[in-house]
Design a protein around this motif. Structure first.
Motif, short mmCIF file in Angstrom:
data_model
loop_
_atom_site.label_atom_id
_atom_site.label_comp_id
_atom_site.label_asym_id
_atom_site.label_seq_id
_atom_site.Cartn_x
_atom_site.Cartn_y
_atom_site.Cartn_z
N VAL A 104 1.90 14.72 -0.18
CA VAL A 104 1.98 13.32 -0.21
C VAL A 104 2.76 12.94 -1.73
O VAL A 104 3.11 13.72 -2.54
CB VAL A 104 0.90 12.67 0.10
CG1 VAL A 104 -0.22 12.61 -0.98
CG2 VAL A 104 1.25 11.00 0.70
N ASP A 105 3.05 11.54 -1.66
CA ASP A 105 3.52 11.16 -2.89
C ASP A 105 2.66 11.52 -4.12
O ASP A 105 1.54 11.48 -3.95
CB ASP A 105 3.47 9.56 -2.88
CG ASP A 105 4.10 9.11 -1.82
OD1 ASP A 105 4.71 9.91 -0.68
OD2 ASP A 105 4.24 7.90 -1.26
N ILE A 128 -0.39 9.12 -5.02
CA ILE A 128 -1.59 9.41 -4.35
C ILE A 128 -2.16 10.61 -4.56
O ILE A 128 -3.32 10.77 -4.74
CB ILE A 128 -1.09 9.47 -2.58
CG1 ILE A 128 -0.53 8.08 -2.37
CG2 ILE A 128 -2.10 9.61 -1.87
CD1 ILE A 128 0.25 7.96 -0.99
N THR A 162 6.21 3.32 2.06
CA THR A 162 7.54 3.67 2.08
C THR A 162 8.74 2.89 3.20
O THR A 162 8.35 2.84 4.23
CB THR A 162 7.81 5.25 2.15
OG1 THR A 162 6.97 5.74 1.31
CG2 THR A 162 9.26 5.79 2.06
N ALA A 188 0.80 -1.19 -0.19
CA ALA A 188 0.05 -0.05 -0.06
C ALA A 188 1.03 1.26 0.01
O ALA A 188 0.88 2.30 1.11
CB ALA A 188 -0.94 -0.12 1.13
N1 GLU Z 1 4.26 6.61 1.05
C1 GLU Z 1 4.32 7.62 2.13
C2 GLU Z 1 4.51 6.87 3.32
O1 GLU Z 1 4.63 5.47 3.34
C3 GLU Z 1 2.97 8.39 2.16
C4 GLU Z 1 1.87 7.80 2.80
C5 GLU Z 1 1.13 6.79 1.98
O2 GLU Z 1 1.54 5.88 1.66
O3 GLU Z 1 -0.16 6.87 2.44
O4 GLU Z 1 4.58 7.28 4.48
#
Ligand code: GLU
Length: 274
Positions: free
Chosen positions: A205-206, A209, A112, A109
């Motif tokens: 955010v990324d 997303i 990171t 999901a």
């Molecule tokens: N990829 C980033 C994280 O893992 C953004 C948050 C997310 O994945 O929703 O923190």
């Protein structure tokens, strides 16, 4: 599917993919945590439900995206069917808790990989890299880090975004602080609502997303892209056998082009080049 066939496929897959050796030629020498999932007949995976191309749930409740396809392929490698995956929608805030509670076997999901998180969960080799960016209202006048001074940026609880933004701004000589410039929200829809309402002037955010929230009134900044985020599959720290099994699959699928095909088949942009 009959259980014996599942276990046989599991044995074959595990030997082919991870190189596990079968001293006694029995399923008993396979990691117990992988066997337990195969015996249960269901792989439980936490995925995003609102990230186009990665994990997206449609109106009929079905999931699609490269992370969904990855989960189905992992199930098949365990000797299950692709539709033996039970998906649970997760957020940046809930995914680790669900994993710890044993409600899900793994998280795929947009998670990171960070040094701190590696102390809490197992992560595979990265299967994708994305950059962090900002979603702003059209004609916001925000183009550079310095334009964020005096503004508020919405970030999600449990995400890497806040620290990444503050560090990137700092490296461009701009000081942003938690108190003055950041507002934390439990999920992405509430950040988008706050952006629309003018409560925050940017949503951070990324990029993958953010693309799910892009609409006629907003734009995704191409001038501010920073902090490459390597996405890995996370498993519970104690599930070492499962972690090794999934790692073997990801390494193989990176090498044989499977991951690149999943990226292009799902209309996802190529991984961010660091
Ligand atoms: N990829 C980033 C994280 O893992 C953004 C948050 C997310 O994945 O929703 O923190």
């Amino acid at each position: 599917m009959h259980i014996t066939r599942k276990l046989m496929s599991l044995l074959v897959a595990a030997i082919a993919v991870t190189g596990f050796t079968l001293g006694s030629s029995s399923a008993a020498s396979l990691p117990e945590d992988v066997q337990a999932i195969a015996k249960r007949g269901e792989l439980r995976v936490g995925v995003k439900s609102d990230v186009p191309g990665f994990g997206m749930q449609d109106l009929s409740g079905d999931y699609e995206g490269m992370e969904i396809d990855l989960a189905k392929k992992i199930a098949e490698a365990m000797g299950l069917d692709a539709d033996d995956v039970r998906f649970t929608a997760v957020t940046a805030k809930t995914r680790g808790q669900l994993l710890d509670a044993g409600d899900i076997d793994m998280v795929i999901a947009t998670f990171t990989i960070t040094e701190d998180r590696k102390k809490i969960w197992n992560f595979t080799t990265p299967y994708y890299t994305d950059a962090v960016s900002l979603l702003v209202k059209k004609n916001s006048g925000i183009k550079n880090y310095s334009d964020l001074v005096g503004k508020r940026v919405g970030v999600a609880e449990g995400s890497t975004s806040k620290d990444a933004l503050i560090a990137a701004a700092k490296s461009h000589g701009v000081t942003l602080t938690d108190t003055d410039n950041i507002q934390t929200f439990p999920d992405y829809p509430s950040i988008k609502a706050a952006l629309d309402a003018g409560q925050v002037q940017a949503f951070c955010v990324d990029g993958s997303i953010l693309s799910g929230y892009l609409d006629g009134g907003t734009e995704l900044l191409t001038s501010i892209r920073f902090s490459p985020q390597d996405y890995g599959i996370a498993t519970k720290l104690s599930n070492k056998g499962l972690a090794e099994f999934v790692e073997g699959l990801i390494v193989q699928w990176k090498n044989d082009g499977t991951i690149n095909k999943l990226i292009s088949d799902n209309g996802v942009a190529p991984s961010f080049e660091k």
